[in-house]
Design a protein around this motif. Sequence first.
Motif: not given
Length: 193
Positions: A56-71
């Motif tokens: 899980g990676l935190v967007p620089l500007t905040g918000g929900a974490k994302k993963t590379l798998a989501q792309f």
Amino acid sequence: MRRSAVPALLGILAVALVAVLAFALTRSPADQQNQKRLDAQVQEGTPVVAPGSDRGLVPLTGGAKKTLAQFRGQVVVLNFWGSWCTPCRDEAPLLERYHRKLTAAGVGTVLGVTNNDVPEKSIAFEKRFGLTYPSFQDPGTELAQEYGASLMPETFVIDRRGRIHAIARTAVTTDFMDGALERAGVPKQVLAR
């Protein structure tokens, strides 16, 4: 009276040598091993499953974490960078152009991952260069370690199935981007735009 350039040149060489030695001493054996393994396989032409796809990676500007798998399903240009990094500044406009090409065609994106950077400085960097691609924080450089990324910038081109096809452990160029994206499955006509 003219001074000899030799002392100045020796001073520059000494500083460069110290920088190289400092880099070699700060890289962990795991970073070096990950880098060698990834680089060797990709150079052989063997696509390598991208590590850390579920981290899980935190967007620089905040918000929900994302993963590379989501792309998955998109080609991803994964770029590790820092606002303090001069070559990162040089390549930022090029990465933005490719991000616009990929997203306009609906085939991919550029994703940035900051490295040892203060979020405020990273955000200022994005504004300065007009970057629209998403960037994420990498606390503790955990994702960077999985890629063996310790010199900035470093870029990994990942295909729709989550496999690395190309690695740049320096600033990217147009030739690198075109070749890497083609190998990852981006049609030539998208790159020609």
